[in-house]
Write an enzyme that holds these catalytic residues in place. Structure first.
Site, PDB file in Angstrom:
ATOM      1  CE  LYS A  76      -3.837  -1.617   2.794  1.00 53.23           C
ATOM      2  NZ  LYS A  76      -4.326  -1.401   4.148  1.00 53.23           N
ATOM      3  N   GLY A  80       3.757   3.239   2.761  1.00 50.88           N
ATOM      4  CA  GLY A  80       4.899   2.454   3.241  1.00 50.88           C
ATOM      5  C   GLY A  80       4.806   2.076   4.709  1.00 50.88           C
ATOM      6  CB  CYS A 116       5.683   6.282   7.434  1.00 55.01           C
ATOM      7  SG  CYS A 116       5.018   7.744   8.189  1.00 55.01           S
ATOM      8  CE  LYS A 138       4.325   7.339  17.250  1.00 55.70           C
ATOM      9  NZ  LYS A 138       5.482   6.734  16.549  1.00 55.70           N
ATOM     10  N   GLY A 177      15.443  -1.834  23.812  1.00 51.99           N
ATOM     11  CA  GLY A 177      14.846  -0.656  24.463  1.00 51.99           C
ATOM     12  C   GLY A 177      15.090   0.610  23.670  1.00 51.99           C
ATOM     13  CB  VAL A 183      12.509   5.042  19.073  1.00 53.01           C
ATOM     14  CG1 VAL A 183      11.227   5.814  18.892  1.00 53.01           C
ATOM     15  CG2 VAL A 183      13.678   5.985  19.271  1.00 53.01           C
ATOM     16  CB  SER A 196      11.614  -3.563  18.648  1.00 59.34           C
ATOM     17  OG  SER A 196      11.776  -3.511  20.048  1.00 59.34           O
ATOM     18  CG  HIS A 250       0.594  33.268  30.255  1.00 56.26           C
ATOM     19  ND1 HIS A 250       1.425  32.362  30.896  1.00 56.26           N
ATOM     20  CD2 HIS A 250      -0.416  33.562  31.130  1.00 56.26           C
ATOM     21  CE1 HIS A 250       0.950  32.131  32.110  1.00 56.26           C
ATOM     22  NE2 HIS A 250      -0.165  32.845  32.274  1.00 56.26           N
TER      23      HIS A 250
HETATM   24  P1  FAD Z   1       9.060   2.782   3.696  1.00 53.60           P
HETATM   25  O1  FAD Z   1       8.108   3.616   4.482  1.00 53.60           O
HETATM   26  O2  FAD Z   1       9.539   1.530   4.311  1.00 53.60           O
HETATM   27  O3  FAD Z   1       8.395   2.506   2.297  1.00 53.60           O
HETATM   28  C1  FAD Z   1       9.010   1.713   1.330  1.00 53.60           C
HETATM   29  C2  FAD Z   1       7.953   1.173   0.386  1.00 53.60           C
HETATM   30  O4  FAD Z   1       8.607   0.517  -0.706  1.00 53.60           O
HETATM   31  C3  FAD Z   1       7.052   0.123   1.020  1.00 53.60           C
HETATM   32  O5  FAD Z   1       5.707   0.511   0.865  1.00 53.60           O
HETATM   33  C4  FAD Z   1       7.359  -1.161   0.261  1.00 53.60           C
HETATM   34  O6  FAD Z   1       6.200  -1.974   0.070  1.00 53.60           O
HETATM   35  C5  FAD Z   1       7.860  -0.617  -1.075  1.00 53.60           C
HETATM   36  N1  FAD Z   1       8.767  -1.522  -1.787  1.00 53.60           N
HETATM   37  C6  FAD Z   1       9.874  -2.132  -1.305  1.00 53.60           C
HETATM   38  N2  FAD Z   1      10.496  -2.839  -2.294  1.00 53.60           N
HETATM   39  C7  FAD Z   1       9.752  -2.669  -3.414  1.00 53.60           C
HETATM   40  C8  FAD Z   1       9.875  -3.117  -4.750  1.00 53.60           C
HETATM   41  N3  FAD Z   1      10.898  -3.884  -5.143  1.00 53.60           N
HETATM   42  N4  FAD Z   1       8.913  -2.778  -5.644  1.00 53.60           N
HETATM   43  C9  FAD Z   1       7.873  -1.987  -5.265  1.00 53.60           C
HETATM   44  N5  FAD Z   1       7.711  -1.525  -4.019  1.00 53.60           N
HETATM   45  C10 FAD Z   1       8.644  -1.836  -3.104  1.00 53.60           C
HETATM   46  N6  FAD Z   1       9.645   7.517  11.866  1.00 53.60           N
HETATM   47  C11 FAD Z   1       9.359   8.764  12.315  1.00 53.60           C
HETATM   48  O7  FAD Z   1       9.881   9.729  11.752  1.00 53.60           O
HETATM   49  N7  FAD Z   1       8.483   8.970  13.340  1.00 53.60           N
HETATM   50  C12 FAD Z   1       7.878   7.945  13.989  1.00 53.60           C
HETATM   51  O8  FAD Z   1       7.094   8.168  14.931  1.00 53.60           O
HETATM   52  C13 FAD Z   1       8.167   6.619  13.561  1.00 53.60           C
HETATM   53  N8  FAD Z   1       7.567   5.561  14.156  1.00 53.60           N
HETATM   54  C14 FAD Z   1       7.853   4.305  13.708  1.00 53.60           C
HETATM   55  C15 FAD Z   1       7.249   3.230  14.344  1.00 53.60           C
HETATM   56  C16 FAD Z   1       7.503   1.941  13.919  1.00 53.60           C
HETATM   57  C17 FAD Z   1       6.844   0.778  14.619  1.00 53.60           C
HETATM   58  C18 FAD Z   1       8.367   1.723  12.792  1.00 53.60           C
HETATM   59  C19 FAD Z   1       8.635   0.339  12.287  1.00 53.60           C
HETATM   60  C20 FAD Z   1       8.954   2.793  12.153  1.00 53.60           C
HETATM   61  C21 FAD Z   1       8.718   4.092  12.603  1.00 53.60           C
HETATM   62  N9  FAD Z   1       9.332   5.193  12.001  1.00 53.60           N
HETATM   63  C22 FAD Z   1       9.066   6.443  12.470  1.00 53.60           C
HETATM   64  C23 FAD Z   1      10.278   5.038  10.859  1.00 53.60           C
HETATM   65  C24 FAD Z   1       9.576   5.350   9.531  1.00 53.60           C
HETATM   66  O9  FAD Z   1       8.433   4.543   9.405  1.00 53.60           O
HETATM   67  C25 FAD Z   1      10.536   5.095   8.383  1.00 53.60           C
HETATM   68  O10 FAD Z   1      11.730   5.806   8.596  1.00 53.60           O
HETATM   69  C26 FAD Z   1       9.928   5.541   7.052  1.00 53.60           C
HETATM   70  O11 FAD Z   1       8.728   4.851   6.793  1.00 53.60           O
HETATM   71  C27 FAD Z   1      10.909   5.313   5.897  1.00 53.60           C
HETATM   72  O12 FAD Z   1      10.327   5.728   4.717  1.00 53.60           O
HETATM   73  P2  FAD Z   1      10.776   5.146   3.289  1.00 53.60           P
HETATM   74  O13 FAD Z   1       9.971   5.890   2.289  1.00 53.60           O
HETATM   75  O14 FAD Z   1      12.241   5.153   3.191  1.00 53.60           O
HETATM   76  O15 FAD Z   1      10.387   3.600   3.313  1.00 53.60           O
END
Ligand code: FAD
Length: 466
Positions: free
Chosen positions: A36, A39, A41, A50, A180, A182, A264, A439
């Protein structure tokens, strides 16, 4: 064969931001996404956690209702309804991104992408079909997934990752959280509020080890007060399973058991099957895609952004990298600057930081002045009943310019934005102190800390020597 100016692989916060920014500049853009959009996030990370933390935040408030003069009857919770609410929030945002794509005429192609050559992408669609497309520029934004450690035998049932933790059909009575950091601490807050007995096992000497030492120690105390058991300097060699429980075996020989365990301890980068070697894209020791400050790989027309480049694995960093990559493709010269990246941890109370800690500033040769302020002395925090925590500003003694901030307290993750802007624009503690803050607000804590840099905070008792 479809042709695009820019093809983005991966529709997470990095990929979708890059796609929209390129389309805003007039490019013909497609995004190939095998799951979807949004990603990790939107679907398995920032947003679902959240949304659940908001549910447990309401519960925490209700538990304290009498303090506010409100009597509530018996309180019952439905984990199922909380999950449904979380899913509705996620769906709304995912649909929102799809809508934005349509409005910018960005083609969303559902399938798994592999690089065939430096301009051609093969897409294996969900129905098993194959498609090919070409693009003048390609942005790799494939993100990351939970790291699997063979010794922990993650099976998605008894030993799970954050992915499964977001969709547990039933809450366990007890849960070991391995790591332990984030993610571990945020889940500890969610589940402990719901009555799950939590044990965090951390291999390093402290939890949240990327944060200021004092702040992470205070957070340890807060979590302990909430009934969370924390073991540090505790390396797990194996997780044993029986039908009823899991047991973490520590290097020391100690054994800790619970109904389930959540691992984690880090993220693995999504580079497998992407065709990187075939096209000759260079990777680092951890498999991360190597990029220059313009987010460009060693292949001129291919860029990479987000978690897969292995820098700071945060959604807002991925988004910024996406803007930088798209900007460079579309002809504006942009470079990535990591000096002012706010970090936000949604524990209760929240933690946030930006720039340098006092120790890091000294290591970098600065003489520093510190401004501290306790939320205990802040009207709004007391009125809210959320007075636990402090703010610390770090300023360069020579120029008075702000270098960093660490905040633990209510809405710390929102408050950090003011300091990030101040540092980014080279503002001084005096600049912040001379700005009138409304304030009563939590933002006054930033103002008071800025005044305290010069020992002039009104709501701090006179210090010796001033
Ligand atoms: P992703 O969000 O991982 O997206 C990558 C996308 O690529 C995915 O949808 C995947 O399906 C797709 N993909 C992969 N390979 C292929 C392919 N070959 N062909 C087509 N599609 C493909 N960050 C924060 O800043 N604040 C937070 O509060 C926070 N909370 C988090 C909580 C958890 C539990 C987790 C696991 C992460 C959290 N993060 C947070 C980190 C954040 O989610 C990631 O840093 C961020 O999503 C990275 O974005 P991205 O676009 O690099 O990759």
């Amino acid at each position: 064969m479809a042709r695009y100016d820019v093809a983005v692989i991966g529709g997470g916060p990095g990929g979708y931001t890059a796609a929209i920014r390129a389309a805003q500049a007039g490019a013909g853009v497609c995004v190939v996404e095998m799951d979807k959009v949004g990603g990790t996030c939107l679907n398995r990370g920032c947003i679902p956690t959240k949304a659940l933390l908001s549910c447990t935040g309401v519960l925490a408030q209700i538990k304290r209702a009498e303090e506010f003069g409100i009597k509530v009857g018996e309180v019952t919770t439905s984990w199922k309804q909380m999950l449904e609410r979380k899913d509705r929030v996620v769906d709304k945002l995912v649909t929102g991104v799809e809508f934005l794509f349509k409005s910018y005429a960005i083609d969303l192609i559902n399938g798994k992408a592999t690089l065939f050559d430096k301009n051609t992408i093969e897409v294996e669609t969900s129905n098993g079909g194959d498609n090919e497309l070409t693009a003048s520029h390609i942005i790799l934004a494939t993100g990351s997934r939970p790291a699997y450690i063979p010794a922990f035998d993650i099976d998605g049932k008894q030993v799970i990752t954050s992915n499964e933790a977001l969709d547990l059909a039933e809450l366990p009575e007890s849960l070991i959280i391995v790591g332990g950091g984030v993610i571990g601490c945020e889940f500890a807050c969610i589940f402990s509020e719901m009555g799950v007995k939590i044990t965090i096992i951390e291999a390093l000497d402290r939890i949240l080890n990327t944060e200021d030492r004092q702040i992470s120690q205070r957070m340890r105390g807060v979590l302990r007060k909430r009934g969370i058991t924390i073991h540090t300097n505790a390396k797990i060699t194996q997780i044993k399973k029986t039908a009823e429980q899991v047991t973490a075996v520590l290097e020391s020989g100690e054994e800790i058991s619970a109904q389930q365990a959540m691992v984690s301890i880090g993220r693995a980068l999504n580079t497998q099957g992407l065709g990187l070697k075939k096209v000759g894209i260079k990777q680092g020791a951890r498999g991360e895609i190597l990029v220059n400050e313009r987010m460009q790989t060693n292949i001129e027309n291919i860029y990479a952004i987000g978690d897969v480049v292995g820098k700071l694995m945060l959604a807002h960093v991925a988004a910024r990298q996406g803007m930088v990559a798209a900007g460079n493709i579309m002809g504006t010269h942009e470079v990535m600057d990591y000096r002012v990246v706010p970090g936000a941890i949604f524990t209760h109370p929240e933690l946030a930081s930006v720039g340098l800690t006092a120790d890091k500033a000294k290591e970098n040769g600065y003489e520093v002045n510190l401004g501290n302020f306790s939320f205990m002395a802040l009207g709004k925090a007391l009125a809210m009943g959320e007075a636990e925590g402090t703010i610390r500003l770090v300023a360069d003694a020579a120029s008075d310019k702000l270098l960093g901030a660490q905040i633990m307290g209510p809405h710390a993750t929102d408050l950090i934005a003011e300091v990030a802007l101040a540092i980014n624009k080279g503002l001084t503690a005096k600049d912040v102190a001379q700005t009138i803050h409304a304030h009563p607000t939590l933002a006054e804590a930033v103002f008071e800390a800025a005044e305290d840099v010069h020992g002039m905070a009104i709501h701090v008792a006179k210090k010796k020597g001033h």
